[in-house]
Design a protein around this motif. Structure first.
Motif, short mmCIF file in Angstrom:
data_model
loop_
_atom_site.label_atom_id
_atom_site.label_comp_id
_atom_site.label_asym_id
_atom_site.label_seq_id
_atom_site.Cartn_x
_atom_site.Cartn_y
_atom_site.Cartn_z
N PRO A 54 41.01 41.46 30.70
CA PRO A 54 41.44 42.12 29.47
C PRO A 54 40.86 43.53 29.34
N GLY A 55 41.72 44.48 28.98
CA GLY A 55 41.26 45.84 28.73
C GLY A 55 40.94 46.65 29.96
N SER A 56 41.34 46.21 31.12
CA SER A 56 40.97 46.89 32.37
C SER A 56 41.82 48.14 32.61
N SER A 57 41.33 48.95 33.54
CA SER A 57 41.99 50.20 33.90
C SER A 57 42.19 50.26 35.40
N CYS A 58 43.22 50.97 35.80
CA CYS A 58 43.51 51.09 37.24
C CYS A 58 43.15 52.49 37.71
N PRO A 59 43.01 52.70 39.03
CA PRO A 59 43.37 51.74 40.06
C PRO A 59 42.27 50.70 40.30
N ARG A 60 42.67 49.58 40.90
CA ARG A 60 41.74 48.53 41.24
C ARG A 60 41.98 48.15 42.70
N GLY A 61 40.96 47.56 43.30
CA GLY A 61 41.07 47.17 44.69
C GLY A 61 41.94 45.96 44.88
N LEU A 62 42.46 45.82 46.08
CA LEU A 62 43.39 44.74 46.41
C LEU A 62 42.84 43.38 46.00
N TYR A 63 41.57 43.13 46.27
CA TYR A 63 41.00 41.80 46.08
C TYR A 63 40.59 41.53 44.64
N GLU A 64 40.82 42.50 43.74
CA GLU A 64 40.55 42.29 42.33
C GLU A 64 41.76 41.71 41.60
N TYR A 65 42.89 41.64 42.28
CA TYR A 65 44.10 41.11 41.66
C TYR A 65 44.16 39.61 41.87
#
Length: 125
Positions: A101-112
């Motif tokens: 909740p409330g996160s921001s991108c970009p994020r790494g592949l393994y965080e999805y």
């Protein structure tokens, strides 16, 4: 879960709009991203959209100015508008979310954490 759709065969220079419909959770609380994977290549992040708390977007350089990510909260759906398509855009496209909740991108592949089933995009004459 996530349901991706909208792929197909298109000529170079053409356009497609991919859709990613969510069920069981509300998309605008989380980061939503599109990745793609071409045969023999690693999965690549294409674009992402932060939660509504932030609203920022990220687009990989190779598609900047051609692809646009957007969200329709009423339909709980995220879109990837792809214009001026090139043969090198050919890949299976996946939508995904991190469920943070409330996160921001970009994020790494393994965080999805949740992935849609993928939709094939083929750009060819």
């Amino acid at each position: 879960q996530l349901q991706a759709s909208g792929g197909g065969l298109v000529q170079p220079g053409g356009s497609l709009r991919l859709s990613c419909a969510a069920s069981g959770f509300t998309l605008d609380y989380y980061v939503i991203a599109w990745f793609r994977q071409a045969p023999g290549k690693e999965r690549e992040g294409v674009s992402c959209l932060s939660s509504s708390d932030d609203g920022s977007t990220y687009v990989v350089d190779s598609v900047k100015g051609r692809f646009t990510i957007s969200r329709d909260n009423a339909k709980n759906t995220v879109y990837l508008q792809m214009n001026s398509l090139k043969p090198e855009d050919t890949a299976v496209y996946y939508c995904t979310t991190d469920l943070v909740p409330g996160s921001s991108c970009p994020r790494g592949l393994y965080e999805y954490r949740v992935w849609g089933q993928g939709t094939q995009v083929t750009v060819s004459s």
